[in-house]
Write an enzyme that holds these catalytic residues in place. Structure first.
Site, PDB file in Angstrom:
ATOM      1  N   GLU A 119       0.805  -1.141   0.027  1.00 32.77           N
ATOM      2  CA  GLU A 119       0.083   0.042  -0.018  1.00 32.77           C
ATOM      3  C   GLU A 119       0.913   1.392  -0.035  1.00 32.77           C
ATOM      4  O   GLU A 119       1.954   1.459   0.505  1.00 32.77           O
ATOM      5  CB  GLU A 119      -0.871   0.048   1.160  1.00 32.77           C
ATOM      6  N   CYS A 132       3.120   8.501   1.354  1.00 31.52           N
ATOM      7  CA  CYS A 132       3.605   7.797   2.147  1.00 31.52           C
ATOM      8  C   CYS A 132       3.696   6.157   1.441  1.00 31.52           C
ATOM      9  O   CYS A 132       3.051   5.687   1.084  1.00 31.52           O
ATOM     10  CB  CYS A 132       2.690   7.540   3.619  1.00 31.52           C
ATOM     11  N   CYS A 139       6.606  -6.921   7.346  1.00 36.29           N
ATOM     12  CA  CYS A 139       7.948  -6.567   8.090  1.00 36.29           C
ATOM     13  C   CYS A 139       8.362  -7.482   8.919  1.00 36.29           C
ATOM     14  O   CYS A 139       7.512  -8.326   9.501  1.00 36.29           O
ATOM     15  CB  CYS A 139       7.355  -5.339   9.016  1.00 36.29           C
ATOM     16  N   CYS A 143       6.855  -5.114  15.965  1.00 42.16           N
ATOM     17  CA  CYS A 143       6.313  -4.219  17.137  1.00 42.16           C
ATOM     18  C   CYS A 143       4.807  -4.656  17.619  1.00 42.16           C
ATOM     19  O   CYS A 143       4.029  -4.870  16.541  1.00 42.16           O
ATOM     20  CB  CYS A 143       6.316  -2.723  16.554  1.00 42.16           C
ATOM     21  N   CYS A 146       1.692  -2.620  16.061  1.00 44.45           N
ATOM     22  CA  CYS A 146       1.873  -2.416  14.480  1.00 44.45           C
ATOM     23  C   CYS A 146       0.993  -3.596  13.918  1.00 44.45           C
ATOM     24  O   CYS A 146       1.220  -4.759  14.157  1.00 44.45           O
ATOM     25  CB  CYS A 146       3.030  -2.216  14.024  1.00 44.45           C
ATOM     26  N   CYS A 372      -0.809   5.065   9.520  1.00 45.96           N
ATOM     27  CA  CYS A 372       0.320   4.329   9.780  1.00 45.96           C
ATOM     28  C   CYS A 372       0.032   3.347  10.604  1.00 45.96           C
ATOM     29  O   CYS A 372      -0.846   3.313  11.556  1.00 45.96           O
ATOM     30  CB  CYS A 372       1.586   5.357  10.515  1.00 45.96           C
TER      31      CYS A 372
END
Ligand code: SAH
Ligand code: SF4
Length: 395
Positions: A119, A132, A139, A143, A146, A372
């Site tokens: 995205e 962005c 990932c 975290c 997230c 985010c």
């Protein structure tokens, strides 16, 4: 904080383009740095003495004019255009869907080779805007607050796929220059942030090469001061970022003790707060930039006390900094809650009184989940369980 109406009208169009077959191993020119492009042209039979000129011409077509067709590169001979078409392609990610928020935020879902999806989000502001972009599918870091970190599948994006996000957004915003038209100095995409999916410093070479293409003054031409790379704190790559990219740096700081940061940003177990701060102290000098952005996600009763705010300003003393407070974006199954608004303001106040800018990030594009930490490919179904997320959060 501006809050947007919950059931906002969303425009969503699905622009499924037919995928081109991967014809005969032709090499994609997008994302090659200038030296790589020149070497590729020579390898394809361009005489060495012409290579620099050809590189410049092709570069302009690709990145200044946004051209996608060798046949239309009119300052090249017909034979040379045919040679290019035989050896190369101009290949960009495909738009799977585009959602437009009531506040003008646009979220693109893009399909890349292998059928993966990433995205990118465009956030307009006063005639300008920030794009962005993502650096990885998913990932590898986990975290605990997230959403991207809950996605199992991970692959690095190529430089072409990173530059491609910028080019696709320019297509969609109709922002390529018209031949002969006066230069328009206000740019719809005026800034780029590497704050989408992925940890950019775990894909260093491709991110660097992509940013070299984006920063080049004869093409997309975004200055290094308009690009911000956000990292969770991959210490060994921070000096390289200053030296080899030179963009602005943002750091996902999020906690003021190692015990809490270990839980929120597990990579802290490898490079703790003191080690990270040491690397950050050198960044402004190495990159000749002004200040570092400390990102701080506001999690209720986890990291949002007055004591945290005071510790934070103690820790970063001596580092030119701005503290960006991010109200936590909740997602289904998240083991945290957003701090209350009054708490966020009280925290901001302490930071501000200590002499640091402490903007609170206004949630944008909430109706399309464009914020985010919420970026996660829609088709990625392999998700960690709630129990696993909670366990990793140490809850
Ligand atoms: N991997 C990089 C860049 C992508 S994340 C990094 O971690 O810095 C971009 C920013 O969004 C980071 O500061 C990240 O900590 C923050 N973020 C992630 N999930 C979030 C959430 N649910 N709410 C608010 N911010 C979040
Ligand atoms: Fe990865 Fe950044 Fe999310 Fe952490 S916050 S899991 S580093 S994308």
């Amino acid at each position: 904080m501006t809050s947007h109406p919950p059931a906002a009208p969303i425009t969503q169009d699905v622009l499924t383009l037919p995928r081109k077959a991967d014809e005969g191993g032709r090499r994609n020119l997008i994302g090659l740095t200038r030296p790589q492009l020149r070497a590729a042209l020579i390898a394809a039979g361009t005489p060495e003495r012409q290579a620099k000129m050809r590189e410049g011409q092709i570069w302009q077509w690709l990145y200044h004019w946004g051209l996608r067709d060798f046949g239309a590169m009119t300052n090249l001979s017909k034979d040379y255009r045919a040679l290019l078409a035989e050896h190369f392609k101009i290949d960009l990610p495909q738009i799977v869907s585009r959602q437009v928020s009531v506040d003008g935020t646009r979220k693109y879902l893009l399909r890349i080779n292998g059928g993966h999806e990433v995205e990118a989000v465009y956030i307009p502001e006063d005639g300008r805007g920030t794009l962005c972009i993502s650096s990885q599918v998913g990932c590898t870091l986990t975290c605990s607050f997230c959403h991207t970190g809950t996605q199992k599948l991970v692959r690095n994006l190529t430089a072409a796929e990173i530059v491609g996000q910028v080019m696709i957004a320019r297509d969609d915003l109709d922002e390529w220059p018209e031949p002969g038209a006066p230069r328009n100095e206000t740019r719809l995409i005026s800034n780029i942030v590497l704050m989408g999916m992925g940890e950019p410093l775990y894909n260093f070479d491709n991110v660097r090469d992509a940013m070299k293409v984006v920063m080049d003054g004869e093409g997309l031409s975004l200055s290094r001061r308009r690009i911000t790379l956000s990292t969770s704190g991959i210490v060994p790559e921070i000096a390289r970022t200053a030296e080899e990219i030179g963009c602005l740096l943002a750091v996902s700081f999020h906690a003021t003790t190692d015990a809490v940061r270990d839980r929120l940003v597990p990579v802290n177990r490898k490079w703790n707060i003191a080690t990270l701060l040491d690397a950050l102290r050198d960044y402004p000098r190495l990159s000749n930039s002004e200040r570092i952005t400390f990102e701080y996600v506001m999690l209720k009763d986890v990291n949002d006390s007055d004591e945290d705010a005071r510790r934070l300003v103690q820790l970063i003393r001596g580092i030119p900094a701005k503290i960006n407070l991010i109200p936590f974006n909740e997602w289904p199954g998240a083991p945290y809650e957003r701090s209350d608004w009054a708490r966020i303001e009280a925290f901001a106040d302490i930071v501000h009184k200590a002499g640091y800018a402490s903007p609170i990030r206004t949630p944008r594009g909430e109706d399309i989940m464009a914020a985010c930490g919420q970026l996660k490919s829609a088709t990625e179904r392999a998700r960690k369980s709630r129990a696993q997320i909670a366990a990793e959060a140490g809850a």
